[in-house]
Structures are given as C-alpha cells and as structure tokens.
Design a protein around this motif. Structure first.
Motif, PDB file in Angstrom:
ATOM      1  N   GLU A 118      50.297  58.992 -11.921  1.00  0.00           N
ATOM      2  CA  GLU A 118      51.718  58.871 -12.237  1.00  0.00           C
ATOM      3  C   GLU A 118      52.525  58.742 -10.958  1.00  0.00           C
ATOM      4  O   GLU A 118      52.162  59.270  -9.911  1.00  0.00           O
ATOM      5  N   MET A 119      53.635  58.009 -11.096  1.00  0.00           N
ATOM      6  CA  MET A 119      54.521  57.850  -9.952  1.00  0.00           C
ATOM      7  C   MET A 119      55.377  59.097  -9.828  1.00  0.00           C
ATOM      8  O   MET A 119      55.987  59.538 -10.796  1.00  0.00           O
ATOM      9  N   THR A 120      55.401  59.689  -8.635  1.00  0.00           N
ATOM     10  CA  THR A 120      56.227  60.883  -8.437  1.00  0.00           C
ATOM     11  C   THR A 120      57.511  60.553  -7.696  1.00  0.00           C
ATOM     12  O   THR A 120      58.484  61.283  -7.788  1.00  0.00           O
ATOM     13  N   SER A 121      57.498  59.449  -6.951  1.00  0.00           N
ATOM     14  CA  SER A 121      58.712  59.050  -6.252  1.00  0.00           C
ATOM     15  C   SER A 121      58.707  57.557  -6.024  1.00  0.00           C
ATOM     16  O   SER A 121      57.673  56.967  -5.689  1.00  0.00           O
ATOM     17  N   GLN A 122      59.849  56.934  -6.230  1.00  0.00           N
ATOM     18  CA  GLN A 122      60.003  55.491  -6.041  1.00  0.00           C
ATOM     19  C   GLN A 122      59.748  55.104  -4.583  1.00  0.00           C
ATOM     20  O   GLN A 122      59.283  54.020  -4.296  1.00  0.00           O
ATOM     21  N   PHE A 123      60.030  56.030  -3.692  1.00  0.00           N
ATOM     22  CA  PHE A 123      59.855  55.755  -2.274  1.00  0.00           C
ATOM     23  C   PHE A 123      58.884  56.740  -1.646  1.00  0.00           C
ATOM     24  O   PHE A 123      59.062  57.950  -1.765  1.00  0.00           O
ATOM     25  N   GLY A 124      57.851  56.206  -1.016  1.00  0.00           N
ATOM     26  CA  GLY A 124      56.870  57.051  -0.332  1.00  0.00           C
ATOM     27  C   GLY A 124      57.264  57.262   1.110  1.00  0.00           C
ATOM     28  O   GLY A 124      58.443  57.406   1.427  1.00  0.00           O
TER      29      GLY A 124
ATOM     30  N   THR B 126      57.353  55.238   3.467  1.00  0.00           N
ATOM     31  CA  THR B 126      58.246  54.177   3.920  1.00  0.00           C
ATOM     32  C   THR B 126      58.801  53.506   2.663  1.00  0.00           C
ATOM     33  O   THR B 126      58.237  53.655   1.587  1.00  0.00           O
ATOM     34  N   PRO B 127      59.890  52.747   2.805  1.00  0.00           N
ATOM     35  CA  PRO B 127      60.472  52.105   1.616  1.00  0.00           C
ATOM     36  C   PRO B 127      59.532  51.098   0.960  1.00  0.00           C
ATOM     37  O   PRO B 127      59.735  50.740  -0.200  1.00  0.00           O
ATOM     38  N   CYS B 128      58.496  50.632   1.670  1.00  0.00           N
ATOM     39  CA  CYS B 128      57.560  49.663   1.091  1.00  0.00           C
ATOM     40  C   CYS B 128      56.568  50.335   0.154  1.00  0.00           C
ATOM     41  O   CYS B 128      55.794  49.666  -0.502  1.00  0.00           O
ATOM     42  N   LYS B 129      56.567  51.652   0.146  1.00  0.00           N
ATOM     43  CA  LYS B 129      55.560  52.352  -0.645  1.00  0.00           C
ATOM     44  C   LYS B 129      56.205  53.280  -1.656  1.00  0.00           C
ATOM     45  O   LYS B 129      57.309  53.765  -1.440  1.00  0.00           O
ATOM     46  N   ALA B 130      55.501  53.519  -2.745  1.00  0.00           N
ATOM     47  CA  ALA B 130      55.927  54.520  -3.708  1.00  0.00           C
ATOM     48  C   ALA B 130      54.912  55.652  -3.644  1.00  0.00           C
ATOM     49  O   ALA B 130      53.762  55.455  -3.250  1.00  0.00           O
ATOM     50  N   LEU B 131      55.363  56.840  -4.024  1.00  0.00           N
ATOM     51  CA  LEU B 131      54.473  57.993  -3.981  1.00  0.00           C
ATOM     52  C   LEU B 131      53.900  58.231  -5.374  1.00  0.00           C
ATOM     53  O   LEU B 131      54.635  58.280  -6.356  1.00  0.00           O
ATOM     54  N   TYR B 132      52.579  58.335  -5.439  1.00  0.00           N
ATOM     55  CA  TYR B 132      51.879  58.573  -6.689  1.00  0.00           C
ATOM     56  C   TYR B 132      51.100  59.874  -6.596  1.00  0.00           C
ATOM     57  O   TYR B 132      50.859  60.406  -5.519  1.00  0.00           O
ATOM     58  N   ARG B 133      50.669  60.352  -7.773  1.00  0.00           N
ATOM     59  CA  ARG B 133      49.809  61.511  -7.819  1.00  0.00           C
ATOM     60  C   ARG B 133      48.705  61.196  -8.812  1.00  0.00           C
ATOM     61  O   ARG B 133      48.956  60.614  -9.869  1.00  0.00           O
ATOM     62  N   CYS B 134      47.487  61.567  -8.460  1.00  0.00           N
ATOM     63  CA  CYS B 134      46.365  61.345  -9.363  1.00  0.00           C
ATOM     64  C   CYS B 134      46.229  62.568 -10.264  1.00  0.00           C
ATOM     65  O   CYS B 134      46.202  63.695  -9.784  1.00  0.00           O
ATOM     66  N   LEU B 135      46.158  62.306 -11.564  1.00  0.00           N
ATOM     67  CA  LEU B 135      46.039  63.418 -12.501  1.00  0.00           C
ATOM     68  C   LEU B 135      44.587  63.850 -12.661  1.00  0.00           C
ATOM     69  O   LEU B 135      44.300  64.916 -13.195  1.00  0.00           O
ATOM     70  N   ALA B 136      43.658  63.024 -12.175  1.00  0.00           N
ATOM     71  CA  ALA B 136      42.237  63.371 -12.266  1.00  0.00           C
ATOM     72  C   ALA B 136      41.812  64.259 -11.093  1.00  0.00           C
ATOM     73  O   ALA B 136      41.301  65.351 -11.283  1.00  0.00           O
ATOM     74  N   CYS B 137      42.069  63.785  -9.880  1.00  0.00           N
ATOM     75  CA  CYS B 137      41.623  64.584  -8.722  1.00  0.00           C
ATOM     76  C   CYS B 137      42.785  65.330  -8.067  1.00  0.00           C
ATOM     77  O   CYS B 137      42.584  66.067  -7.115  1.00  0.00           O
ATOM     78  N   ARG B 138      43.994  65.136  -8.585  1.00  0.00           N
ATOM     79  CA  ARG B 138      45.179  65.864  -8.145  1.00  0.00           C
ATOM     80  C   ARG B 138      45.668  65.512  -6.738  1.00  0.00           C
ATOM     81  O   ARG B 138      46.523  66.180  -6.185  1.00  0.00           O
TER      82      ARG B 138
ATOM     83  N   PRO C 236      47.725  63.414  -4.048  1.00  0.00           N
ATOM     84  CA  PRO C 236      48.848  62.472  -3.956  1.00  0.00           C
ATOM     85  C   PRO C 236      48.430  61.264  -3.124  1.00  0.00           C
ATOM     86  O   PRO C 236      47.518  61.365  -2.294  1.00  0.00           O
ATOM     87  N   PHE C 237      49.035  60.125  -3.343  1.00  0.00           N
ATOM     88  CA  PHE C 237      48.733  58.957  -2.510  1.00  0.00           C
ATOM     89  C   PHE C 237      49.897  57.993  -2.513  1.00  0.00           C
ATOM     90  O   PHE C 237      50.751  58.028  -3.388  1.00  0.00           O
ATOM     91  N   ASP C 238      49.909  57.135  -1.504  1.00  0.00           N
ATOM     92  CA  ASP C 238      50.919  56.086  -1.403  1.00  0.00           C
ATOM     93  C   ASP C 238      50.445  54.864  -2.175  1.00  0.00           C
ATOM     94  O   ASP C 238      49.264  54.548  -2.183  1.00  0.00           O
ATOM     95  N   TYR C 239      51.374  54.185  -2.774  1.00  0.00           N
ATOM     96  CA  TYR C 239      51.068  52.917  -3.439  1.00  0.00           C
ATOM     97  C   TYR C 239      51.897  51.837  -2.774  1.00  0.00           C
ATOM     98  O   TYR C 239      53.108  51.973  -2.636  1.00  0.00           O
ATOM     99  N   PHE C 240      51.211  50.764  -2.341  1.00  0.00           N
ATOM    100  CA  PHE C 240      51.901  49.645  -1.710  1.00  0.00           C
ATOM    101  C   PHE C 240      52.539  48.813  -2.808  1.00  0.00           C
ATOM    102  O   PHE C 240      51.863  48.171  -3.586  1.00  0.00           O
ATOM    103  N   LYS C 241      53.861  48.844  -2.878  1.00  0.00           N
ATOM    104  CA  LYS C 241      54.559  48.248  -4.013  1.00  0.00           C
ATOM    105  C   LYS C 241      54.460  46.736  -4.064  1.00  0.00           C
ATOM    106  O   LYS C 241      54.466  46.066  -3.047  1.00  0.00           O
ATOM    107  N   CYS C 242      54.398  46.228  -5.278  1.00  0.00           N
ATOM    108  CA  CYS C 242      54.492  44.785  -5.466  1.00  0.00           C
ATOM    109  C   CYS C 242      55.946  44.369  -5.299  1.00  0.00           C
ATOM    110  O   CYS C 242      56.850  45.145  -5.566  1.00  0.00           O
ATOM    111  N   HIS C 243      56.113  43.153  -4.838  1.00  0.00           N
ATOM    112  CA  HIS C 243      57.477  42.664  -4.674  1.00  0.00           C
ATOM    113  C   HIS C 243      57.732  41.514  -5.623  1.00  0.00           C
ATOM    114  O   HIS C 243      56.825  40.827  -5.982  1.00  0.00           O
TER     115      HIS C 243
END
Ligand SMILES: [Zn+2]
Length: 173
Positions: A144-150, A152-164, A166-173
């Motif tokens: 799940e996405m936890t924050s629109q901005f990770g 850096t502004p190019c990334k969003a912050l995600y969290r894995c519900l399986a292994c718990r 957090p990770f950055d996601y490189f956003k699509c443009h």
C-alpha cells in the motif's frame, strides 16, 4: 594539444557511467533521460537530456555530472541541451535499469497489466489512485502507498503488507 577525436558511441559509453544523483545504482542512460549525443568536429559534444519531470531538482546536478564526465575524458566543449517534449516516460528506462532499481530496494515503474471484465474496471479504479506495486524485498503485490512523496518528489513511499518493509516506488509519469 591535438584535437580529441571522439565518436558518439564512445560518448554514450561514458554517459553510461554517470550515475543518477537520486538513485546512484542506475546511470543517466539506464534512466532513459539521455535523448541524444551529437559530436561536432571531434572535440565538441552536445548531449540532449529530457528531465524526468519539469522542475526536477536533480537536473542541474545531472547536467554538471555529464559535463564533468566528458571534460575528464578531454572533451573541451560540452553543451548540455534540455528537451522537454516529448516528455520523459518510465518506458524509456532500460530493463537493466529497472532490475538495478529492484536490487537497490526501489520498486521500478509498474508495468501495464492486461485485465478483462468487471475485475479490470475495479482494478483500474484502484490503480488510478495508486498503482499495484510489487515489493522489491519479497515480491509480494500486497502493498500500500503510505505517502505520495518518498525521499524525493520522483518517488512515492510504499509499505509491504507481507514482509512489513517500507520501500520507495519510482513513480510513473
Ligand atoms: Zn515485502
């Protein structure tokens, strides 16, 4: 000093060693932002770059890193041109770049998934808010996405519900 004779392929290979300032494991070539290399007279090079998005704060760093990489190899005249159109898309990122991102713990841009029927509609509605992203640590898509901005502004912050993790996601443009 004799004029340095350099060809475009050589310049590309040098640029392939220039790291992206935000994600140092991938080069500016992996990222797909280098759109063109033109050599004039053997010692003047124009590198055309399309920023990942307009106003990306990393662009100036990238520009000077490109300049520096070529100066270091003896290219006297380096011109860095910016081309805003067509806009950069994550499709321009190389497969090896995406693999390196995953290895670095950043989920690469999500692929377009082909789905059918009402499930597809439901997924599309969700995806328009936040794409389904695979965890770079364990591969689970239960994220799940936890924050629109990770980081850096190019990334969003995600969290894995399986292994718990957090990770950055490189956003699509
Ligand atoms: Zn995980």
């Amino acid at each position: 000093m004799n004029a340095l004779l350099v060809d475009e392929a050589t310049v590309w290979s040098w640029l392939a060693e220039v790291p992206d300032p935000e994600i140092p494991v991938i080069s500016v070539v992996d990222l797909g932002i280098v759109r063109g290399v033109a050599v004039q007279g053997g010692d003047a090079v124009t590198v055309t770059i399309t920023p990942t998005y307009s106003g990306c704060p990393a662009m100036q760093v990238i520009e000077s890193a490109v300049r520096e990489a070529l100066h270091r190899r003896g290219v006297e005249h380096v011109h860095v041109a910016t081309r805003l159109s067509p806009a950069w898309t994550t499709d321009w990122m190389s497969e090896s770049g995406k693999a390196k991102l995953t290895g670095y713990g950043i989920a690469p841009p999500a692929q377009t998934v082909q789905l059918h029927g009402s499930l597809a509609a439901a997924v599309a509605r969700r995806a328009s808010l936040a794409p389904t992203v695979a965890c770079p640590h364990c591969g689970s898509t239960h994220t799940e996405m936890t924050s629109q901005f990770g980081s850096t502004p190019c990334k969003a912050l995600y969290r894995c519900l399986a292994c718990r993790e957090p990770f950055d996601y490189f956003k699509c443009h």
